[in-house]
Design a protein around this motif. Structure first.
Motif, PDB file in Angstrom:
ATOM      1  N   GLY A  23      11.006  -0.346   8.261  1.00 26.14           N
ATOM      2  CA  GLY A  23      11.794  -0.682   7.067  1.00 26.14           C
ATOM      3  C   GLY A  23      10.947  -1.043   5.864  1.00 26.14           C
ATOM      4  O   GLY A  23      11.473  -1.280   4.774  1.00 26.14           O
ATOM      5  N   ILE A  24       9.630  -1.113   6.032  1.00 30.05           N
ATOM      6  CA  ILE A  24       8.755  -1.493   4.902  1.00 30.05           C
ATOM      7  C   ILE A  24       8.393  -0.240   4.100  1.00 30.05           C
ATOM      8  O   ILE A  24       7.954   0.763   4.679  1.00 30.05           O
ATOM      9  CB  ILE A  24       7.467  -2.186   5.420  1.00 30.05           C
ATOM     10  CG1 ILE A  24       7.838  -3.447   6.209  1.00 30.05           C
ATOM     11  CG2 ILE A  24       6.539  -2.515   4.271  1.00 30.05           C
ATOM     12  CD1 ILE A  24       6.663  -4.075   6.940  1.00 30.05           C
ATOM     13  N   ASP A  25       8.578  -0.327   2.831  1.00 30.50           N
ATOM     14  CA  ASP A  25       8.251   0.796   1.948  1.00 30.50           C
ATOM     15  C   ASP A  25       6.731   1.043   1.968  1.00 30.50           C
ATOM     16  O   ASP A  25       5.949   0.147   1.605  1.00 30.50           O
ATOM     17  CB  ASP A  25       8.725   0.457   0.535  1.00 30.50           C
ATOM     18  CG  ASP A  25       8.638   1.656  -0.391  1.00 30.50           C
ATOM     19  OD1 ASP A  25       7.945   2.628  -0.016  1.00 30.50           O
ATOM     20  OD2 ASP A  25       9.252   1.615  -1.471  1.00 30.50           O
ATOM     21  N   GLU A  26       6.344   2.227   2.387  1.00 31.48           N
ATOM     22  CA  GLU A  26       4.905   2.538   2.510  1.00 31.48           C
ATOM     23  C   GLU A  26       4.185   2.487   1.168  1.00 31.48           C
ATOM     24  O   GLU A  26       2.973   2.251   1.109  1.00 31.48           O
ATOM     25  CB  GLU A  26       4.724   3.937   3.126  1.00 31.48           C
ATOM     26  CG  GLU A  26       4.920   3.941   4.620  1.00 31.48           C
ATOM     27  CD  GLU A  26       4.650   5.317   5.216  1.00 31.48           C
ATOM     28  OE1 GLU A  26       3.529   5.818   5.034  1.00 31.48           O
ATOM     29  OE2 GLU A  26       5.574   5.873   5.830  1.00 31.48           O
ATOM     30  N   THR A  27       4.927   2.733   0.097  1.00 27.76           N
ATOM     31  CA  THR A  27       4.261   2.761  -1.226  1.00 27.76           C
ATOM     32  C   THR A  27       3.754   1.375  -1.623  1.00 27.76           C
ATOM     33  O   THR A  27       2.903   1.248  -2.491  1.00 27.76           O
ATOM     34  CB  THR A  27       5.240   3.282  -2.304  1.00 27.76           C
ATOM     35  OG1 THR A  27       6.409   2.462  -2.288  1.00 27.76           O
ATOM     36  CG2 THR A  27       5.618   4.724  -2.058  1.00 27.76           C
ATOM     37  N   LEU A  28       4.310   0.341  -0.987  1.00 21.79           N
ATOM     38  CA  LEU A  28       3.820  -1.013  -1.288  1.00 21.79           C
ATOM     39  C   LEU A  28       2.342  -1.153  -0.904  1.00 21.79           C
ATOM     40  O   LEU A  28       1.557  -1.776  -1.607  1.00 21.79           O
ATOM     41  CB  LEU A  28       4.653  -2.050  -0.522  1.00 21.79           C
ATOM     42  CG  LEU A  28       6.085  -2.287  -1.008  1.00 21.79           C
ATOM     43  CD1 LEU A  28       6.813  -3.245  -0.090  1.00 21.79           C
ATOM     44  CD2 LEU A  28       6.080  -2.821  -2.438  1.00 21.79           C
ATOM     45  N   GLU A  29       2.009  -0.566   0.257  1.00 24.35           N
ATOM     46  CA  GLU A  29       0.601  -0.608   0.691  1.00 24.35           C
ATOM     47  C   GLU A  29      -0.260   0.181  -0.284  1.00 24.35           C
ATOM     48  O   GLU A  29      -1.364  -0.251  -0.659  1.00 24.35           O
ATOM     49  CB  GLU A  29       0.456  -0.030   2.099  1.00 24.35           C
ATOM     50  CG  GLU A  29       1.019  -0.926   3.167  1.00 24.35           C
ATOM     51  CD  GLU A  29       0.955  -0.287   4.553  1.00 24.35           C
ATOM     52  OE1 GLU A  29       0.019   0.491   4.808  1.00 24.35           O
ATOM     53  OE2 GLU A  29       1.854  -0.554   5.364  1.00 24.35           O
ATOM     54  N   ASP A  30       0.245   1.341  -0.697  1.00 24.37           N
ATOM     55  CA  ASP A  30      -0.507   2.160  -1.660  1.00 24.37           C
ATOM     56  C   ASP A  30      -0.691   1.401  -2.978  1.00 24.37           C
ATOM     57  O   ASP A  30      -1.763   1.426  -3.589  1.00 24.37           O
ATOM     58  CB  ASP A  30       0.237   3.472  -1.934  1.00 24.37           C
ATOM     59  CG  ASP A  30       0.322   4.324  -0.672  1.00 24.37           C
ATOM     60  OD1 ASP A  30      -0.550   4.149   0.204  1.00 24.37           O
ATOM     61  OD2 ASP A  30       1.261   5.123  -0.545  1.00 24.37           O
ATOM     62  N   ALA A  31       0.371   0.698  -3.371  1.00 26.28           N
ATOM     63  CA  ALA A  31       0.292  -0.068  -4.621  1.00 26.28           C
ATOM     64  C   ALA A  31      -0.777  -1.148  -4.508  1.00 26.28           C
ATOM     65  O   ALA A  31      -1.577  -1.349  -5.443  1.00 26.28           O
ATOM     66  CB  ALA A  31       1.651  -0.694  -4.915  1.00 26.28           C
TER      67      ALA A  31
END
Lengths: 379, 288
Positions: B178-186
Motif C-alpha cells: 500500500g506504500i506509494d513507491e514514488t515516495l522512496e524515489d522522491a
C-alpha cells in the motif's frame, strides 16, 4: 396405483375446484413426509442405531482390532463399528465426561483403576452375561477383580494383559547390564540425553518406587520417589505420550532406553530392530478390558464383546497387537505365537505379574498427578 | 425519519447471523468457563458446583504458573521477533517484485494446505538423529556421531516460526504493497541513499503491518500446545500445556478453566494495548 397416478388425480381435482389450494399443498406435503419416512432415507436413519463406537489405543493395536475383529463382526452381524483412538486413559475419561450418554460406547481401558474411576463417576453399565457365553473362557482372576469393583456385576470383559517393562537398544546396552541394573538403568548418568519416559504419572511413580526400593503398591517415602522422578527428568531426552511416539523414538535411536509397553516392543522386534525387553522385579503388570459405558446400546455391545472373546477373534487380535489375550490357556488352545509374547503366563494364574491396586492409586490420583505435572516441567 | 431508522437497522440485520453465532458459540461457552473456574474438583474427578476462589487463589499465588506464563511469553516474543526478522525481507521482496506476485503469494500460502501437526512433525524427519540433516552431515564427514538437535526450546521456537511466518509475511506484504513507491524515489531524489529512504520512509509507513503480524504471531504462539508437545523437551512446556494437563490428565476442569481464563486475559490485554496504539483496522486489513 403408482404414485404418479395418485398425483395426477389430485392435480385434476385441484384444477376442477374439488380441492382448494391449501388442501392441495397440504396433501402434497403429507405425501412428501410419508415418502421420507418410508423409503431408503428412513432406513439409513434407523440403521444408525446398529452402530457401536469403539475407542482404543491407536496404531498397531487399532489396526489389529479393525482387521481381526470389527470387520469380521460387521460382516457377520451388520452392526457397524466406528473406531476412535485416544492417547491415554485420562484423555478418554475427559472426553467421556464432556459427552452425552450414548455418544461413546465401548473403550479398551487399561487397568482396574480406570474401571473403578468410571464406576465412581456413575458411568458403568450392567452387562447381561447370558449374552456373552464366551466369558466362561476368560481367566477367572481377571474377571473377579472387576466384579469386586462393581458389586459382583460386570460393566466390562477382560480382553488382554501385558506389562510396562524396560525397552533397551542392544547396540548400546547389553542384556547383562540390564539384568544387573534393572529399573535403575533409567537413572544412569552414562545414558543422559538418551533416556525416554512415558508422561504417565502412575508409571513414573511406579518406576520411581522400584528405583528407591519401595513397594509400588504401598510406597512410604514419597520424597524419595519425587527425587527419583526429578533425577530421571534431568537425564531424559523426552517424555513420550503415545505408543506410536514410543516406537518412533526407539526405532530412530533418539533414545536407547525407556519403560515401554510389552506389545509395542515385540512389534519393533518383529520389524527387525535390535531392541531388548525386560520386566524388572515388581514390574508394572496391567490387564485391559472392553468397557461398556452407561447409555450404550447394550445388546449390540454384548454381541460385539462375545464376538471378540471368541477364540478366533481374540487370538487373531492378540497376535496382531502382540498382547496375550485374557482367554484361559487351560481352556483354550492359544496357538503358536501367543506363548512367545512378552508377559504371557502359560498357567493362566498371572501370579508372576504385579497389578496396580485401584484403591491405592485412585485415592492418590488427584495429588500425585498434579505433583508429577510440576516435576515434569522442571519443578 | 422512517428511512433513517431503516438504514440504521440495516447493518445490525446484516450482522445478526454472525453476532448470534458468536454469542452462542463463543460468548456463552466462555461464560460457562468463567462459571466452571469457581467450581471445585472432587477426589473422584467429578465437579462440585459452587462459588469457590480456590482455583483463582492457586493460579494467582503459585509461582509455578507465573513462571510457566513468563516462559510462554518469552517463547512467543522470541518467535515473533524471528518471524519479523525473516518475514520483512520476504514480504518486501514480494511486494516490490514485478510480474510474479501471484505465484509468490501462492507459494506463501502452500504450507496452509498441509496440516499444522504434520508440518510440525516433519521437523523430526529433518532434525532427528537419523534425520535428513544428520544424514547429510554424516555423509559429508562433517560429524562422526549424529547431533542431538531435537526436543529443546530452540526446536519449539523453530516449529513456531515455521507455523507463523506466513501470517507475518502476509501482514507486512499488505502494508508495504500500500506504500506509494514514488515516495522512496522522491526521498532518493532529495539526496538520501536507498537504505536511508527505506529506513526513513518505507519502514515507518509499514510499521502498522509489522505490528499486526507481530500481534497475530504473538497471540498464536502464546496459545499453542502442540509444538512444545511434539518438539519440546521435558522442561519446555507452555501455558496451554498446563490447561491441557489440568483438563485432560488431572480431570480438573475448574482449575483448567481458571488457567485458560488467565491466558485469555493476558493475551486480551495485549490486543487491547495494540488497539490503543494501532487500531484493529490494520489487523483486519492484514487478514483480508
Amino acid at each position: 396405483m403408482d404414485n404418479s397416478k395418485r398425483y395426477d388425480r389430485l392435480l385434476d381435482r385441484y384444477k376442477s375446484g374439488d380441492v382448494d389450494r391449501r388442501s392441495f399443498l397440504g396433501l402434497i406435503g403429507a405425501a412428501g413426509l410419508a415418502y421420507g419416512v418410508s423409503t431408503p432415507f428412513a432406513k439409513n436413519a434407523l440403521s444408525a442405531v446398529k452402530e457401536v463406537r469403539f475407542d482404543g489405543w491407536g496404531g498397531v493395536v487399532s489396526e489389529a482390532f479393525r482387521k481381526h475383529a470389527f470387520d469380521p463382526f460387521t460382516k457377520a452381524t451388520g452392526v457397524n463399528v466406528v473406531d476412535g483412538t485416544f492417547g491415554s486413559g485420562d484423555e478418554y475419561i475427559s472426553r467421556v465426561k464432556a459427552s452425552q450418554n450414548g455418544e461413546y460406547n465401548i473403550a479398551h481401558l487399561s487397568g482396574v483403576f480406570d474401571y473403578a474411576r468410571y464406576h465412581e463417576l456413575g458411568l458403568t453399565s450392567t452387562l447381561n452375561e447370558d449374552n456373552i457365553p464366551n466369558l466362561k473362557n476368560v481367566i477367572p482372576k481377571l474377571v473377579d477383580v472387576f466384579r469386586g469393583v462393581t458389586d459382583g456385576k460386570l460393566s466390562c470383559v477382560p480382553f488382554d494383559y501385558g506389562t510396562t517393562g524396560i525397552a533397551y537398544n542392544r547396540k548400546h546396552i547389553s542384556d547383562e547390564e540390564m539384568q544387573e541394573k534393572g529399573a535403575s538403568i533409567l537413572l544412569d548418568e552414562r545414558l543422559k540425553g538418551k533416556i525416554g519416559g512415558w508422561s504417565d504419572w502412575r508409571t513414573r511413580i511406579w518406576y520411581a518406587a522400584l528405583q528407591t526400593g519401595q513397594d509400588p503398591n504401598n510406597a512410604t517415602d514419597m520424597d524419595a520417589i519425587w527425587g527419583a522422578i526429578r533425577t530421571h527428568r534431568d537425564l531424559l531426552l523426552k517424555y513420550w505420550g503415545s505408543g506410536a511416539e514410543l516406537m518412533s523414538l526407539l526405532a530412530e535411536e533418539e533414545i536407547y532406553v525407556t519403560e515401554a509397553w510389552s506389545g509395542r516392543v515385540f512389534a519393533l522386534q518383529e520389524q527387525g530392530h535390535d531392541i531388548g525387553y525386560m520386566d524388572p522385579p515388581n514390574g508394572f503388570g496391567w490387564q485391559e478390558c472392553l468397557f461398556v459405558l452407561k447409555g450404550s446400546p447394550m445388546e449390540e455391545c454384548e454381541q460385539l464383546l462375545n464376538f471378540m472373546l471368541s477364540s478366533e477373534a481374540s487370538i487373531a487380535v492378540a497376535e496382531g497387537q502382540n498382547y496375550p489375550p485374557a482367554l484361559d490357556p487351560a481352556k483354550v488352545d492359544l496357538g503358536k505365537k501367543i506363548p512367545t509374547l512378552p508377559a504371557f503366563d502359560p498357567t493362566g494364574t498371572l501370579s508372576g505379574l504385579t497389578f496396580a491396586k485401584s484403591d491405592y492409586w485412585n485415592g492418590n490420583q488427584q495429588a500425585w498427578s498434579k505433583e508429577f505435572g510440576r516435576i515434569q516441567k522442571g519443578y | 425519519m422512517a428511512r433513517e431508522t431503516r438504514e440504521a437497522r440495516q447493518p445490525w440485520l446484516l450482522l445478526a447471523p454472525a453476532l448470534t453465532t458468536i454469542f452462542f458459540l463463543l460468548v456463552v461457552p466462555v461464560l460457562f468457563v468463567v462459571v466452571y473456574s469457581f467450581w471445585l474438583r472432587t477426589a473422584n474427578g467429578s465437579d462440585q458446583p459452587g462459588f469457590y476462589m480456590t482455583n483463582w487463589a492457586e493460579v494467582v499465588t503459585d509461582p509455578f504458573y507465573r513462571d510457566i506464563l513468563f516462559n510462554t511469553l518469552k517463547i512467543a516474543a522470541v518467535t515473533t521477533f524471528l518471524c519479523a526478522l525473516l518475514g520483512y525481507p520476504t514480504a518486501y521482496f514480494i511486494a516490490r517484485s514485478r510480474g510474479n506476485k501471484a505465484m509468490l503469494l501462492m507459494l506463501l500460502m502452500l504450507p496452509f494446505w498441509i496440516s499444522y501437526i504434520i508440518r510440525t512433525m516433519s521437523w523430526i524427519n529433518i532434525l532427528g538423529v537419523s534425520g535428513a540433516l544428520n544424514s547429510l552431515l554424516l555423509s559429508l564427514g562433517v560429524i562422526e556421531t549424529p547431533l542431538q538437535l531435537l526436543y529443546n526450546e530452540a526446536t519449539v521456537v523453530l516449529g513456531l516460526v515455521h507455523f507463523l511466518l506466513p501470517f507475518m509475511v502476509l501482514n507486512i506484504y499488505v502494508s508495504v504493497e500500500g506504500i506509494d513507491e514514488t515516495l522512496e524515489d522522491a526521498a532518493c531524489s532529495l539526496g538520501s541513499t536507498r537504505w536511508q529512504s527505506f529506513l526513513e520512509v518505507t519502514l515507518p509507513l509499514s510499521l502498522p503491518g509489522l505490528a499486526a503480524g507481530g500481534l497475530l504471531c504473538f497471540v498464536l504462539a502464546a496459545g499453542t500446545y502442540i509444538t512444545p508437545l511434539v518438539l519440546g523437551g521435558p522442561t519446555d512446556a507452555m501455558f496451554a500445556n498446563l490447561v491441557f494437563e489440568a483438563i485432560i490428565t488431572q480431570l480438573d476442569w475448574p482449575l483448567g478453566s481458571a488457567l485458560s481464563l488467565v491466558l485469555v486475559a493476558v493475551l486480551g490485554a495485549l490486543v487491547f494495548i495494540y488497539n490503543r496504539f494501532f487500531g484493529m483496522a490494520q489487523l483486519m486489513k492484514g487478514l483480508s
